[in-house]
Write a protein that holds these residues in place. Structure first.
Motif, PDB file in Angstrom:
ATOM      1  N   GLN A  48       0.831  -1.199   0.000  1.00 28.13           N
ATOM      2  CA  GLN A  48       0.000   0.000   0.000  1.00 28.13           C
ATOM      3  C   GLN A  48       0.869   1.254   0.000  1.00 28.13           C
ATOM      4  OE1 GLN A  48      -3.639  -0.236   0.260  1.00 28.13           O
ATOM      5  NE2 GLN A  48      -3.472   1.875  -0.480  1.00 28.13           N
ATOM      6  N   GLY A  49       1.952   1.212   0.762  1.00 29.28           N
ATOM      7  CA  GLY A  49       2.871   2.349   0.794  1.00 29.28           C
ATOM      8  C   GLY A  49       3.527   2.595  -0.551  1.00 29.28           C
ATOM      9  N   ASP A  50       3.927   1.516  -1.223  1.00 26.02           N
ATOM     10  CA  ASP A  50       4.506   1.651  -2.569  1.00 26.02           C
ATOM     11  C   ASP A  50       3.501   2.294  -3.519  1.00 26.02           C
ATOM     12  OD1 ASP A  50       6.910   0.426  -1.834  1.00 26.02           O
ATOM     13  OD2 ASP A  50       6.154  -1.581  -2.331  1.00 26.02           O
ATOM     14  N   GLU A  51       2.255   1.835  -3.410  1.00 30.83           N
ATOM     15  CA  GLU A  51       1.194   2.366  -4.272  1.00 30.83           C
ATOM     16  C   GLU A  51       1.017   3.862  -4.065  1.00 30.83           C
ATOM     17  OE1 GLU A  51      -3.644   2.252  -4.339  1.00 30.83           O
ATOM     18  OE2 GLU A  51      -2.609   0.365  -3.951  1.00 30.83           O
ATOM     19  N   GLU A  52       0.985   4.287  -2.816  1.00 30.78           N
ATOM     20  CA  GLU A  52       0.793   5.706  -2.511  1.00 30.78           C
ATOM     21  C   GLU A  52       1.970   6.546  -2.987  1.00 30.78           C
ATOM     22  OE1 GLU A  52       0.054   5.802   1.640  1.00 30.78           O
ATOM     23  OE2 GLU A  52      -1.951   4.886   1.481  1.00 30.78           O
ATOM     24  N   LEU A  53       3.159   5.963  -2.959  1.00 31.93           N
ATOM     25  CA  LEU A  53       4.345   6.659  -3.451  1.00 31.93           C
ATOM     26  C   LEU A  53       4.332   6.757  -4.970  1.00 31.93           C
ATOM     27  CD1 LEU A  53       7.185   7.876  -2.910  1.00 31.93           C
ATOM     28  CD2 LEU A  53       8.088   5.547  -3.085  1.00 31.93           C
ATOM     29  N   LEU A  54       3.963   5.655  -5.617  1.00 35.46           N
ATOM     30  CA  LEU A  54       4.022   5.582  -7.078  1.00 35.46           C
ATOM     31  C   LEU A  54       2.843   6.288  -7.740  1.00 35.46           C
ATOM     32  CD1 LEU A  54       5.910   4.116  -9.156  1.00 35.46           C
ATOM     33  CD2 LEU A  54       4.147   2.352  -9.267  1.00 35.46           C
ATOM     34  N   LEU A  55       1.649   6.108  -7.187  1.00 35.90           N
ATOM     35  CA  LEU A  55       0.419   6.652  -7.782  1.00 35.90           C
ATOM     36  C   LEU A  55      -0.373   7.406  -6.714  1.00 35.90           C
ATOM     37  CD1 LEU A  55      -0.576   3.387  -9.695  1.00 35.90           C
ATOM     38  CD2 LEU A  55       0.481   5.421 -10.718  1.00 35.90           C
ATOM     39  N   PRO A  56       0.117   8.561  -6.273  1.00 37.17           N
ATOM     40  CA  PRO A  56      -0.546   9.280  -5.187  1.00 37.17           C
ATOM     41  C   PRO A  56      -1.974   9.699  -5.501  1.00 37.17           C
ATOM     42  CG  PRO A  56       1.110  10.656  -6.255  1.00 37.17           C
ATOM     43  CD  PRO A  56       1.314   9.263  -6.762  1.00 37.17           C
ATOM     44  N   ASN A  57      -2.280   9.851  -6.778  1.00 35.31           N
ATOM     45  CA  ASN A  57      -3.636  10.217  -7.195  1.00 35.31           C
ATOM     46  C   ASN A  57      -4.433   9.031  -7.727  1.00 35.31           C
ATOM     47  OD1 ASN A  57      -3.421  13.154  -6.714  1.00 35.31           O
ATOM     48  ND2 ASN A  57      -1.877  13.037  -8.330  1.00 35.31           N
TER      49      ASN A  57
END
Length: 219
Positions: A48-57
């Motif tokens: 989930q953290g990777d996702e928020e870093l990679l695709l914040p929107n």
């Protein structure tokens, strides 16, 4: 430090494309939404953290990645064509056609993404991406305008691209290309009508009057 930043950027670029591939495969079943983003990221082993870093929107960032991949695909195809060998209307028609077919290669996912961008909350992103595409296509066509024509050309082409792409995704190539041909004819007819007419004169007069009010009469 520079090496670390470069490595991070490379990781992000590679991972974005890997997640996009996973999303394209899953979009026909899931639609274009937060669930698609999460499942595509999970399939690529991202937390989930990777996702928020990679695709914040979230799904908006994923939509931008898809549009830009299609822009790159269209430009690669157009790179095989000598734009100077074509008349300007032929260049525009060919450029739009290649952009439509670039998206059609991922048709089901592209349809889901188009529906997502059609939502009122995402209208700003849809317009931005259409403008980006129009800018790429005009640059391939050889446009070097830097005055107001730079913006008017991209505005006009964006206005052709948005409905043309929608028609291509949902009504097929023939319908879309017929629409594009009609719109180009409309634009060229207007350009002929406009030729020799000074539509900027009223704006220059207003600008001149405001200048005199601000700086005083010229000597």
């Amino acid at each position: 430090m520079i090496a670390l930043m470069t490595e991070t950027t490379d990781w992000a670029d590679r991972t974005e494309q890997t997640v996009l591939d996973a999303a394209i495969a899953r979009a026909p079943a899931l639609g274009w939404n937060a669930r698609l983003v999460r499942e595509a990221c999970e399939a690529c082993g991202l937390s989930q953290g990777d996702e928020e870093l990679l695709l914040p929107n979230g799904a908006r960032d994923l939509a931008a990645l898809l549009s830009r991949r299609h822009d790159a695909r269209a430009l690669a195809a157009l790179g095989e064509i000598d734009a100077k060998s074509l008349k300007i209307r032929e260049r525009v028609a060919r450029a739009v056609s290649e952009r439509m077919e670039a998206g059609a290669a991922d048709l089901e996912a592209t349809r889901r993404c188009a529906a997502f961008l059609a939502l009122p909350v995402n209208a700003d992103l849809g317009l931005k991406l259409a403008w980006e595409s129009a800018d790429h296509l005009w640059r391939w066509s050889g446009d070097e305008a830097t005055d107001w024509n730079h913006y008017s050309k991209r505005t006009i082409l964006s206005g052709i691209l948005i409905p043309a792409l929608t028609l291509r995704w949902f009504d097929g190539r023939e319908t879309a290309e017929a629409f594009v041909a009609r719109r180009i004819e409309n634009v060229m007819a207007f350009e002929k009508f406009k030729a020799g007419k000074d539509f900027d004169a009223p704006f220059r007069k207003v600008s001149d009057a405001l200048s005199r009010m601000r700086y005083g009469a010229r000597v």
